[in-house]
Design an enzyme around this catalytic site. Structure first.
Site, PDB file in Angstrom:
ATOM      1  N   GLU A  79       0.734  -1.220  -0.058  1.00 47.04           N
ATOM      2  CA  GLU A  79       0.039  -0.014  -0.034  1.00 47.04           C
ATOM      3  C   GLU A  79       0.830   1.305   0.065  1.00 47.04           C
ATOM      4  O   GLU A  79       1.695   1.315   0.697  1.00 47.04           O
ATOM      5  CB  GLU A  79      -0.876  -0.001   1.259  1.00 47.04           C
ATOM      6  CG  GLU A  79      -2.058  -1.074   1.164  1.00 47.04           C
ATOM      7  CD  GLU A  79      -2.870  -1.006  -0.010  1.00 47.04           C
ATOM      8  OE1 GLU A  79      -3.087  -0.171  -0.618  1.00 47.04           O
ATOM      9  OE2 GLU A  79      -3.645  -2.186  -0.296  1.00 47.04           O
ATOM     10  N   CYS A 158      -7.912  -2.215   7.641  1.00 47.45           N
ATOM     11  CA  CYS A 158      -6.435  -2.045   7.198  1.00 47.45           C
ATOM     12  C   CYS A 158      -6.043  -0.856   7.044  1.00 47.45           C
ATOM     13  O   CYS A 158      -4.889  -0.435   7.617  1.00 47.45           O
ATOM     14  CB  CYS A 158      -6.309  -2.871   5.738  1.00 47.45           C
ATOM     15  SG  CYS A 158      -6.656  -4.778   6.320  1.00 47.45           S
ATOM     16  N   HIS A 182      -1.182  -5.912   1.446  1.00 43.26           N
ATOM     17  CA  HIS A 182      -2.595  -6.616   1.388  1.00 43.26           C
ATOM     18  C   HIS A 182      -2.220  -7.998   0.603  1.00 43.26           C
ATOM     19  O   HIS A 182      -1.650  -7.863  -0.183  1.00 43.26           O
ATOM     20  CB  HIS A 182      -3.672  -5.837   0.586  1.00 43.26           C
ATOM     21  CG  HIS A 182      -4.748  -5.076   1.324  1.00 43.26           C
ATOM     22  ND1 HIS A 182      -4.720  -3.767   1.494  1.00 43.26           N
ATOM     23  CD2 HIS A 182      -5.361  -5.514   2.400  1.00 43.26           C
ATOM     24  CE1 HIS A 182      -5.637  -3.283   2.410  1.00 43.26           C
ATOM     25  NE2 HIS A 182      -6.038  -4.525   3.037  1.00 43.26           N
TER      26      HIS A 182
HETATM   27  N1  PCA Z   1      -8.831  -6.786   5.635  1.00 43.70           N
HETATM   28  C1  PCA Z   1      -9.692  -5.680   5.861  1.00 43.70           C
HETATM   29  C2  PCA Z   1      -9.854  -5.648   7.421  1.00 43.70           C
HETATM   30  C3  PCA Z   1      -9.061  -6.995   8.231  1.00 43.70           C
HETATM   31  C4  PCA Z   1      -8.479  -7.493   6.808  1.00 43.70           C
HETATM   32  O1  PCA Z   1      -7.750  -8.618   6.915  1.00 43.70           O
HETATM   33  C5  PCA Z   1      -9.284  -4.615   5.334  1.00 43.70           C
HETATM   34  O2  PCA Z   1      -8.753  -4.665   4.176  1.00 43.70           O
HETATM   35  O3  PCA Z   1      -9.608  -3.523   5.877  1.00 43.70           O
END
Ligand code: PCA
Length: 239
Positions: A79, A158, A182
């Site tokens: 990110e 996240c 992610h």
């Molecule tokens: N993904 C979610 C919240 C927890 C996770 O593993 C997100 O992308 O915000």
């Protein structure tokens, strides 16, 4: 190098969060050359809000890497930015939706109200990643692991955790590199295997380990200095 890796537990329909499996696997076999601390947070806004500043203050890591599931993504993603916006419809595991998160701007609302809902009412609009993102992407490319730079971590937990970690590091005045990765769904989690993207846990694990290696080989002092001021996104100059 002291690295803190933070993942998330189950949320929504995802009873197994690959980020939790990844973090637990890392804890069992820490990469050479780094002092590793791992944490798996409940996917619950109030929990995230309370836990992150405390973890940053307690461990004062040199690098903080958040990891979370992004269903539908085709590859690992670093990110680029955490934004000061929290907004979601999905109930988190405590059945608290965004509107009811006491830390958000509109605590009493039953339904999401008008934007904006800051993660931090007095914080900057955004924090850019201070992880060595280009180095991580290059390492993935070299290893044949699909991965890309994502320009949005969403507006759910996240993004919130990434924002709060960056803010905590800034407030403590540490040189900690802060960022977020992610990961896609695991193959067993997809409902439409023919068309929905997924990635095996082994490949995810290899990618996360490479990201840690790149961080461990990098220091804030060279290569990728942390920004002193938050909230500005570089704009391209012409001429
Ligand atoms: N993904 C979610 C919240 C927890 C996770 O593993 C997100 O992308 O915000």
């Amino acid at each position: 190098m002291k690295i803190l890796v933070q993942g998330f537990g189950p949320f929504g329909r995802f009873q197994e969060n690959p980020s939790e499996l990844l973090v637990r696997a890392l804890a069992e076999q820490a990469p050479a050359g780094c002092q590793l601390h791992t944490e798996v947070l409940q996917a619950k806004a109030a929990w995230v809000r309370e836990a992150i500043p405390g973890l940053m203050a307690q461990h004062r890591p040199d690098a903080w890497i958040g990891v979370g599931l992004a269903a539908g993504r085709p590859a690992l993603s670093v990110e680029a930015v955490a934004v000061n916006l929290g907004r979601w419809e999905t109930a988190d595991v405590a059945n608290v939706n965004g509107a009811a998160d006491p830390g958000l701007a509109d605590p009493g609302a039953e339904q999401p109200g008008p934007m904006p809902w800051p993660v931090s009412p007095d914080g900057p609009d955004a924090y850019l990643t201070t992880l060595p993102a280009e180095g991580i992407l290059a390492a993935w490319r070299e290893a044949g692991i699909p991965g890309y730079l994502s320009h949005s971590a969403g507006t759910y937990l996240c993004n919130m955790s990434f924002y709060l970690a960056a803010q905590a590091a800034r407030r403590l005045g540490t040189q900690c590199m802060v960022g977020f990765v992610h990961v896609p769904l695991l193959p067993a989690e997809v409902e439409q295997p023919a068309t929905e993207p997924s990635m095996s846990l082994d490949v995810q694990q290899a990618g996360l380990r490479l990201a840690l290696d790149v961080c461990a080989a990098s220091t804030p002092a060279h290569g990728h200095p942390p920004r002193r001021t938050g909230g500005t996104i570089p704009t391209r100059r012409t001429g």
